[in-house]
Scaffold this motif. Structure first.
Motif, PDB file in Angstrom:
ATOM      1  N   UNK A  15       0.892  -1.245   0.068  1.00 39.00           N
ATOM      2  CA  UNK A  15       0.130   0.121   0.048  1.00 39.00           C
ATOM      3  C   UNK A  15       0.895   1.180   0.065  1.00 39.00           C
ATOM      4  N   UNK A  16       0.705   2.113  -0.899  1.00 40.65           N
ATOM      5  CA  UNK A  16       1.472   3.503  -0.973  1.00 40.65           C
ATOM      6  C   UNK A  16       0.531   4.552  -0.762  1.00 40.65           C
ATOM      7  N   UNK A  17       0.793   5.233   0.242  1.00 34.71           N
ATOM      8  CA  UNK A  17       0.088   6.484   0.586  1.00 34.71           C
ATOM      9  C   UNK A  17       0.584   7.723   0.259  1.00 34.71           C
ATOM     10  N   UNK A  18      -0.146   8.605  -0.455  1.00 33.13           N
ATOM     11  CA  UNK A  18       0.232   9.807  -1.000  1.00 33.13           C
ATOM     12  C   UNK A  18      -0.656  10.982  -0.619  1.00 33.13           C
TER      13      UNK A  18
ATOM     14  N   UNK B 150       1.548   7.812   8.574  1.00 34.23           N
ATOM     15  CA  UNK B 150       2.747   7.652   9.262  1.00 34.23           C
ATOM     16  C   UNK B 150       3.983   7.041   8.618  1.00 34.23           C
ATOM     17  N   UNK B 151       3.497   6.676   7.427  1.00 32.84           N
ATOM     18  CA  UNK B 151       4.642   6.218   6.480  1.00 32.84           C
ATOM     19  C   UNK B 151       4.149   6.237   5.238  1.00 32.84           C
ATOM     20  N   UNK B 152       4.998   6.074   4.228  1.00 29.52           N
ATOM     21  CA  UNK B 152       4.625   6.299   2.582  1.00 29.52           C
ATOM     22  C   UNK B 152       4.211   5.145   2.179  1.00 29.52           C
ATOM     23  N   UNK B 153       4.551   3.937   2.762  1.00 34.00           N
ATOM     24  CA  UNK B 153       4.473   2.764   2.097  1.00 34.00           C
ATOM     25  C   UNK B 153       4.505   1.516   3.043  1.00 34.00           C
ATOM     26  N   UNK B 154       3.526   0.448   2.986  1.00 35.19           N
ATOM     27  CA  UNK B 154       3.645  -0.651   3.904  1.00 35.19           C
ATOM     28  C   UNK B 154       3.115  -1.909   3.183  1.00 35.19           C
ATOM     29  N   UNK B 155       3.594  -2.922   3.787  1.00 40.30           N
ATOM     30  CA  UNK B 155       2.995  -4.236   3.122  1.00 40.30           C
ATOM     31  C   UNK B 155       2.212  -4.682   4.104  1.00 40.30           C
ATOM     32  N   UNK B 156       0.972  -5.070   3.577  1.00 36.45           N
ATOM     33  CA  UNK B 156      -0.100  -5.601   4.650  1.00 36.45           C
ATOM     34  C   UNK B 156      -0.599  -6.879   4.058  1.00 36.45           C
ATOM     35  N   UNK B 157      -0.827  -7.864   5.027  1.00 38.30           N
ATOM     36  CA  UNK B 157      -1.560  -9.120   4.784  1.00 38.30           C
ATOM     37  C   UNK B 157      -2.870  -9.149   5.004  1.00 38.30           C
TER      38      UNK B 157
END
Length: 92
Positions: free
Chosen positions: A7-10, A18-25
């Motif tokens: 997931x990329x947040x813009x 709180x972060x630009x990118x994360x990997x979600x299960x």
């Protein structure tokens, strides 16, 4: 079974997440709508307010992309998908 989605947040959402990118299960067969609801429920009030409206649906003003393609919230996700969430930008 579970799958992994990046997931990329813009824009404004990136600050609230709180972060630009994360990997979600996520569980197999999850839709983009389900993913957004899960993100909103787990990451606090500020992100929840940006992602979901008063009916717990993703805000209609948000833009979602899976890969490079604009996506509707009903779209099913697959293992390895990359999702970008963007708030509309305005200004001049």
């Amino acid at each position: 079974m579970t799958m992994r989605v990046t997931v990329h947040y813009l824009a404004q959402i990136k600050r609230s997440a709180g972060c630009p990118t994360e990997i979600v299960e996520a569980p197999d067969g999850v839709t983009l709508r389900d993913l957004v609801r899960n993100l909103a429920d787990r990451d606090g009030a500020a992100l929840h307010a940006l992602l979901l409206d008063e009916t717990e649906e993703p805000h209609k003003s948000l833009l979602f992309f899976v890969g490079e393609e604009h996506a509707e919230v009903s779209r099913p996700l697959r293992d390895g998908d990359s999702v970008t969430i963007l708030t509309p930008m305005s200004g001049g």
